[in-house]
Design an enzyme around this catalytic site. Structure first.
Site, PDB file in Angstrom:
ATOM      1  N   SER B 186       1.807  28.411 -25.407  1.00 29.32           N
ATOM      2  CA  SER B 186       0.573  29.174 -25.488  1.00 29.32           C
ATOM      3  C   SER B 186       0.415  29.717 -26.912  1.00 29.32           C
ATOM      4  O   SER B 186       0.606  28.970 -27.873  1.00 29.32           O
ATOM      5  CB  SER B 186       0.640  30.284 -24.442  1.00 29.32           C
ATOM      6  OG  SER B 186      -0.609  30.743 -24.076  1.00 29.32           O
ATOM      7  N   ASP B 437      -4.550  22.315 -17.585  1.00 29.28           N
ATOM      8  CA  ASP B 437      -4.572  23.610 -18.276  1.00 29.28           C
ATOM      9  C   ASP B 437      -5.887  23.737 -19.042  1.00 29.28           C
ATOM     10  O   ASP B 437      -6.192  22.907 -19.902  1.00 29.28           O
ATOM     11  CB  ASP B 437      -3.397  23.650 -19.258  1.00 29.28           C
ATOM     12  CG  ASP B 437      -3.384  24.895 -20.116  1.00 29.28           C
ATOM     13  OD1 ASP B 437      -4.157  25.846 -19.835  1.00 29.28           O
ATOM     14  OD2 ASP B 437      -2.584  24.925 -21.080  1.00 29.28           O
ATOM     15  N   HIS B 462      -0.280  24.963 -17.832  1.00 26.39           N
ATOM     16  CA  HIS B 462       0.042  25.715 -19.056  1.00 26.39           C
ATOM     17  C   HIS B 462       1.558  25.774 -19.306  1.00 26.39           C
ATOM     18  O   HIS B 462       2.294  26.349 -18.534  1.00 26.39           O
ATOM     19  CB  HIS B 462      -0.530  27.122 -18.896  1.00 26.39           C
ATOM     20  CG  HIS B 462      -0.837  27.802 -20.200  1.00 26.39           C
ATOM     21  ND1 HIS B 462      -1.508  27.191 -21.233  1.00 26.39           N
ATOM     22  CD2 HIS B 462      -0.572  29.063 -20.638  1.00 26.39           C
ATOM     23  CE1 HIS B 462      -1.639  28.039 -22.247  1.00 26.39           C
ATOM     24  NE2 HIS B 462      -1.072  29.177 -21.913  1.00 26.39           N
TER      25      HIS B 462
END
Lengths: 504, 504
Positions: B186, B437, B462
């Site tokens: 991320s 994602d 993710h």
């Protein structure tokens, strides 16, 4: 002497701080010898100028978001579009050093000479806090006052300035696809190399001339710088080297004798009384800067000088007419550097003149640019001494109330094991070094990869490749420049190929 | 609704700000399903802990030299040397994201699982201004007060923190030759990729998982994020998509009717009265975060969730028992995200809880992290709306008195034409993306060069690759991780080869 030289070495970057004096004002434009007459016809026909002056509104601090960081200042840049092909033709950018950008531009004729071949736009960006690119409303009194304002003078901020300005300029010129190549000499060369490393998406390549990016954090020996100067003199004349080497003791002995100050004042034609440190610094400066600018043709970068000025200095020292008079010999040598016109009647050793606005380098040398260069081993032409970080630190504490960050440059830009770190990383950098240049000891002297290339010239001095060419240029210099052009052409061709466009 | 979602989108990064509520406290450690029991025997036998906690004295501002820049703070890092071979064995570093580093560490089992094979030291560094790594004396009231202190929260400063800490740690461990590989998911993945790009001399490679480094400056469409969520639901059930898509109008119509607030309160079992925006935000959050964490096995990253939670949500929505009762369907879906234990009796929609300390992302999203994601085209599962930079700018002005710098990230880190910029530049980066994602739209989805590699998994969510493995992992996930290990092994082998040392 030892202390004086140690402190000097703090300032001694490139063309830095003229701690010692010159007897006259240095002209701001290259002398007629190297004036690019052949270019003038091509240049802006109205003004006949090398460039137009522009300003860009730059942000004070790119890396924080405090209210103060949003302050802006006017950053000067010089631009010449005489040769520019527009339509995504190349843009050549000079990443400005620690001084007035006009001076560096006038001494970077190489860019003018190659621009027509590439149909390139020329842009010379001034480094923040120098010349006319002064934060805090352009007010030097405020900007230079203390660490709370000078603190924004740093290499990272300068690189971010360049990235921001270049991207904006390309957008405004509808030239977002133009390949950018950055050029720089000395500290400007370090910035060019680092710019390619940190902003590969902005510049497709860098010509980093005489960029001692390894002169940090003990990667390069602190003796290297003065050892190269030693070798410069010694290679010309063993006697010349010996006379200078032994002179320091003689100067100090004379100084200590009654009436010695008068003897020295008379011998060196100083305009007023000076300290022995002042005199030694004056001579030291002459030797160092002459070594840096030991160019093969007459030049006027730091001071007006003849071709191969070290040879001329040693000729004066070896002159049989001066017999055993060491001071007469040194005076003759100093005259090469300080009195080329022969019109000076006396010399001000510490006049503090700074015609190119280089003084703020002292701040950079007290914060991040900790470049150990002041050591002298037994064989040095200067008195033996050790470079001591503590001398720098205490000088900086006294003068700026600031502590250096001696490891920051290698943390941020690398340097240790550079040949491993960059072997499979990065591309398109030329490191030019002339081995007569004392800064070459901190340069990249061997190829790192197929496209991170070292061009090393035994007879070269400080960024000689970037200077205007002259009719007397030696072959090695002509060839070195040709090699640079060929490499840059390859970068640009590859770029257009990958972009799917024809070259021009 | 439109405004509420536009504002939400400012916050909506990764696991960001829980604008909507959870009915219970989220446990700080992965649930038993994914607890790495098999690792516990290997770990520090005394404590049985995943890591030891340490602190490093970090400088406040790396890029200026103002008196304030020299202030220091204690930066937390977690370390595990269970598997470390010492003697220049590899060091795996997690470049911490926008929250408590313990939480990210507990959700990055991949590093633990591969460490024994590489005899690697594990280090997880907390991002400044998060968790326990708070400048200004660790005092959050001061640090978070306003732009004059929060201004030092930036990605560049964080990267410089990591470089400084890693170099110092290696020196202290007598491991200066150890290859460092950085990992992140991320925002942490963006930092890992950028770290390799900016500090190639510190890290030999980066695994950047679900790092939407192209979600800036209109490189990626502002519709992309929500279109992927739309597709996530639609691919499971067309009816499920339609019910949600049409529900927003129904909620608003009900709200406008007399007694509608009571109907909604009853339908969604809210603990107290809420605005319609609050309810919609609560549902929006459930859909978005479920899409991000649509993992193939039960998980507990943002909230405890079953395997393939979108399937479960749609199962609830498609449940024939709920007939035409849209609110009952939505309530069933929301229960998947907010009430996996089934023990909640009512829901606080805006409880503002922030168990992982993510709130300061809002500052980052108001300064440099301007990631256009809030647009909804006609087909979106959310009501049609345009992402408008001005909404962000005015929100940020109102809340922080700060103006975003929307072009800074692409100026500093690049992104435009990344395939040209990095084709012949840089090396050793893996970009992992799972196409379920919503952030994958801003990721690097194709190989840029032989060593800047994209691993793309259609069924992935993710940074699923970084999670602890489970016995139920699908084959594609097992293979993706194997591929990552193989590539990292190659980087490390090459490094040792170039250094002239044997692998271990």
């Amino acid at each position: 002497m030892k202390t004086a030289m140690a402190i000097n070495s703090i300032f001694l970057f490139f063309s830095l701080l003229f701690l010692s004096s010159t007897a006259k004002v240095i002209p701001r434009f290259p002398s007629s010898v190297i004036t690019p007459e052949k270019l003038s016809a091509d240049l802006d026909s109205k003004s006949g100028q090398l460039y137009k002056t522009k300003y860009f509104t730059q942000i004070l601090d790119h890396f924080t978001f405090t209210p103060r960081s949003y302050q802006t200042f006017q950053q000067r840049y010089l631009i010449n579009d005489t040769y520019w092909g527009k339509k995504n033709s190349p843009i050549f950018v000079y990443t400005g050093n620690e001084g007035d950008i006009e001076w560096f531009t006038q001494n970077t004729g190489f860019m003018y000479e190659v621009a027509p071949r590439f149909r390139a736009l020329l842009v010379f960006i001034e480094h923040r806090f120098y010349g006319k690119s002064i934060p805090f409303g352009g007010n030097k009194k405020i900007a230079y006052k203390n660490a709370s304002t000078l603190g924004y003078l740093s290499s990272s901020q300068a690189l971010a300035d360049y990235a921001t300005l270049i991207i904006d300029l390309k957008k405004n010129l509808s030239a977002t696809d133009s390949p950018v190549v950055v050029f720089g000499g000395s500290y400007g060369g370090m910035l060019a190399a680092w710019f390619r490393l940190k902003y590969p998406h902005v510049a497709i390549g860098a010509l980093a001339s005489s960029a001692p990016i390894l002169n940090f954090d003990n990667i390069t020996s602190a003796y290297s710088f003065n050892n190269i100067i030693t070798q410069d003199f010694r290679s010309v004349s063993e006697n010349c080297y010996k006379v200078i080497k032994e002179s320091w003791q003689q100067i100090e002995d004379t100084w200590r004798n009654q009436g010695g100050d008068k003897i020295l004042r008379k011998s060196f034609k100083t305009c007023k009384n000076s300290s022995v440190d002042g005199l030694e610094g004056w001579l030291f400066t002459a030797y160092v800067y002459t070594a840096m600018t030991d160019y093969p043709t007459p030049s006027n970068f730091l001071n007006p000088l003849p071709a191969y000025p070290i040879k001329q200095m040693c000729k004066a020292i070896d002159d049989p007419k001066t017999g055993n008079d060491t001071f007469a010999k040194l005076y003759g040598a100093a005259n090469i550097y300080y009195n080329s016109s022969g019109t000076a009647t006396c010399f001000n050793l510490d006049d503090g003149s700074d015609p190119h606005g280089l003084a703020e380098w002292a701040w950079q040398a007290c914060t991040e640019m900790i470049m150990p260069t002041g050591g002298n081993d037994k064989g040095s032409i200067f008195p033996a001494s050790e470079w001591d970080y503590n001398d720098t630190a205490s000088y900086c504490k006294d003068n700026y109330h600031v502590s250096p960050r001696p490891h920051w440059i290698t943390t941020h830009f690398g340097g240790n094991n550079i040949e491993v770190a960059l072997k499979r990383y990065g591309s398109n950098i030329i490191f030019f070094n002339g081995l007569r240049d004392p800064w070459s000891g901190g340069g990249v002297l061997t190829n790192i990869s197929k496209s991170i290339i070292a061009i090393v010239e035994k007879e070269g001095a400080h960024h000689v490749d970037l200077r205007f060419s002259t009719s007397e240029d030696p072959k090695w210099l002509i060839k070195a420049r040709q090699k640079e052009v060929k490499i840059i052409r390859k970068w640009i061709s590859q770029y257009y190929q990958e972009l799917g466009r024809p070259y021009f």
